[in-house]
Design an enzyme around this catalytic site. Structure first.
Site, PDB file in Angstrom:
ATOM      1  N   CYS A 124       0.843  -1.204   0.000  1.00  0.00           N
ATOM      2  CA  CYS A 124       0.000   0.000   0.000  1.00  0.00           C
ATOM      3  C   CYS A 124       0.871   1.244   0.000  1.00  0.00           C
ATOM      4  CB  CYS A 124      -0.934   0.001   1.200  1.00  0.00           C
ATOM      5  SG  CYS A 124      -2.031  -1.409   1.192  1.00  0.00           S
ATOM      6  N   VAL A 125       1.656   1.401  -1.047  1.00  0.00           N
ATOM      7  CA  VAL A 125       2.545   2.565  -1.139  1.00  0.00           C
ATOM      8  C   VAL A 125       2.391   3.226  -2.505  1.00  0.00           C
ATOM      9  CG1 VAL A 125       4.246   1.751   0.503  1.00  0.00           C
ATOM     10  CG2 VAL A 125       4.436   1.068  -1.874  1.00  0.00           C
TER      11      VAL A 125
END
Lengths: 111, 539
Positions: free
Chosen positions: A110-111
């Site tokens: 989740c970047v």
């Protein structure tokens, strides 16, 4: 997967052109990537690359941007410890461009 | 990597249908619209089948010889195992109510992105292989042969669906398209046909406890830097604990919060809130991932990755679990965890030690969403808040699909938000709450090589933000999801420059007055507070 040729040596890179194996990295490889990215390496550029590589060795991941900014500030002076300065060095983004030159893989999730 | 077209170009969407029927229209793999294929090392590590080097754009996908048999058997297994899948294969009447509700259809105009047609990709094979009419009449009964082209079509389009379920809200039968995509991806995984942006995080999570592969000392190190920043802003040094046995509460959040901006500001928010409450809680460097990319590959892998949360709660002997701001994490927790890895009968029904509120809704799974927890604190007047510290922000709220549409958590974040900011504006009605539009990057599609797909899929959401940005001066998009925080940032930069992205607890921590804090001059991002900025202007 693809390969690049640096000083007669074939080196594996991933789909985004990042180094596939960290151990294949050397100054020539870094200079090769820098040239591809259109970056003229100075001492300041090397400070960032060296920091990234040292950090990776210890933590197995690229540093979060907050850490990179602070540590570069400590090394090069407080006026350099900000994202703006890092973007001046690496207009394509320190996370992407500097990591590529340093031979680090891109973080995923989740970047 | 393909070059991303300019917004004006991408906004031109043609809804003209092809001249040929969908079964006769070949699929073209367009660069920018799909992700890199899974790498062998990522599949090997978790024992997924067929690990090998392959490229989605290549003709040869290096499949096992009996690949067709594997898929047909895979469908048969799942028809037996999941009644929902069998039902969804049988009942669609192709009314088309779902057709224009999908963000990917709106953004691409590609008919195969109509949910009805996406389901038909599998349904046609189901008819041919599993129904009498289809076996005899073939195409006349809507059946078709499973060929390599069909398999490639599945791969292309099941990785163009974010399982957001907006279409199911409008389906008169309630067909859950997400479940069909879930099965589609499970089948593809039987042949090693994953994307690396999912396979990588899955193997990381399996080995190191989180998607990013943060090791224990990295987690602690990252948080230390955040604590430095908190000290700069508030004058207070916080000392959180890690892997502490006997803590009352275990806190689990998506690892994105521990690594990437703006998620890190949300993490700072948690740290400050729990400190102010004097909460008896601990972080874990083992159960260090709330999210679950395994859920985007197969039921079994989702279960394996999820198991560490209860295991860690048991090992540490906590009473209950508090969870951070994440989207799909909560779909997995609230709808799967209990039956996968429960019953967690060694835990107690969650009870807020601050207000005494018992979270009956979490009676079985024993885990509470931090937005519910904080809403309860505010309702009981347990926080001192100064919302004017957020006056430089005009905030709108993005309902994250899985928590809003999937769990029905619509009011709690809004209640918190209204208590911590003075300026809150809703986006148009058809784009929020259960009808919320996806960020366009969910279910592990938040890679960079598929940026065109992401910007197209996120277009309806961005369009609604653009509306409130232009009409009401909105400059901040709040949400409770880590994929949102990462992906909406890129979406806003592309479609609506001038709008930032933040988590709920960043805003909470900005507004929250901490005991013994110094006079604050900046927000958590180091930006001057409105009162300070006004003074400076006068001077």
């Amino acid at each position: 997967m693809g390969t690049i040729s640096v000083k007669g040596k074939n080196i594996e890179v991933d789909e985004d052109g990042f180094l596939a194996n960290l151990d294949d990295w050397n100054m020539d490889v870094a200079n090769y990537f820098a040239e591809v990215e259109g970056i003229a390496m100075t001492d300041q550029h090397w400070e960032v690359v060296n920091f990234l590589r040292d950090y990776y060795k210890q933590y197995q991941i690229a540093p979060m941007i907050k850490i990179l900014v602070k540590e570069i500030g400590k090394k090069l002076g407080p006026d350099k410890g900000n994202t703006k300065y890092l973007y001046e060095l690496y207009p394509g983004g320190p996370a992407k461009q500097a990591c590529k030159i340093a031979g680090l893989p891109k973080p995923t999730g989740c970047v | 990597m393909s070059k991303l077209p300019k917004p004006a170009e991408l906004a031109k969407v043609s809804y003209q249908l092809p001249k040929t029927g969908w079964m006769d229209t070949p699929v073209e793999f367009k660069p920018g619209m799909f992700c890199h294929g899974s790498k062998p090392k990522s599949l090997e590590l978790v024992g997924f089948p067929n690990p090998r080097e392959w490229r989605p754009a290549d003709a040869d996908w290096k499949l096992p010889e009996n690949w067709k048999e594997i898929i047909i058997e895979g469908i048969a297994d799942r028809l037996k195992k999941y009644r929902s899948f069998r039902l969804f294969m049988d009942i669609c009447v192709r009314c088309g109510a779902c057709a224009d509700k999908c963000h990917f259809f709106i953004g691409t105009g590609d008919p195969r992105n109509m949910p009805v047609l996406r389901a038909e990709l599998i349904r046609s094979v189901y008819r041919k292989e599993f129904t009498t009419a289809g076996k005899i009449l073939g195409k006349m009964a809507g059946g078709r042969e499973l060929t390599l082209d069909v398999l490639k079509e599945w791969w292309y389009y099941f990785y163009q669906c974010t399982e957001c379920r907006r279409c199911s809200v409008f389906c008169p039968y309630g067909i859950d398209q997400a479940e069909i995509t879930i099965i589609g991806r499970e089948l593809l995984n039987l042949l090693g046909l994953n994307i690396e942006w999912i396979a990588g995080p899955v193997s990381n999570c399996y080995m190191k406890g989180n998607h990013l592969g943060l090791e224990p000392h990295t987690i602690v190190g990252n948080l230390e830097y955040m604590l430095d920043d908190i000290e700069t802003v508030t004058g207070k040094r916080i000392k959180p604990t890690f892997n502490r046995k006997g803590a009352e509460i275990l806190f689990v959040t998506p690892s994105g919060d521990l690594f990437a901006d703006p998620g890190t500001y949300t993490a700072m928010g948690y740290l400050m809130l729990f400190e102010e409450l004097g909460l008896d809680y601990t972080w874990s460097t083992y159960a260090s991932e709330g999210g679950n990319f395994g859920f985007f590959t197969s039921n079994e892998m989702g279960k394996r990755l999820n198991s560490k949360i209860y295991a860690e709660a048991k090992r540490l002997g906590v009473k209950w679990i508090l969870g951070g701001e994440c989207g799909h994490m909560w779909r997995v927790l609230s709808q799967y965890m209990d039956t996968w890895n429960g019953p967690a009968d060694f835990l107690e029904v969650p009870k807020s030690p601050i207000t005494g509120t018992v979270f009956e809704n979490a009676k079985s799974m024993k885990m509470v969403h931090v937005a519910e927890f904080t809403a309860d604190l505010i309702k009981n007047n347990k926080l001192k808040l100064d919302p004017s510290r957020n006056d430089h922000l005009k905030v709108t709220w993005h309902d994250s699909c899985n928590v809003a549409r999937g769990m029905g958590m619509l009011e709690e974040p809004r209640y918190v938000l209204k208590s911590v900011v003075n300026n809150f504006v809703e986006m148009p009605e058809d784009t929020i709450r259960e009808k919320t539009f996806c960020c366009g990057s969910g279910t592990g599609l938040n890679a960079s090589e598929n940026m065109e797909l992401r910007m197209k899929g996120g277009f309806p959401r961005a369009n609604a933000v653009k509306y409130v940005h232009e009409h009401h001066g909105v400059n901040m998009l709040g949400n409770v999801c880590a994929i949102d925080r990462a992906s909406l940032k890129a979406l806003m930069e592309y479609w609506v420059p001038g709008v930032g992205v933040c988590g709920l607890h960043e805003l909470v921590a900005n507004a929250m007055i901490m005991t013994g804090e110094k006079e604050r001059t900046t927000d958590l991002r180091g930006e001057p507070l409105p009162s300070v900025a006004a003074k400076e202007e006068k001077a």
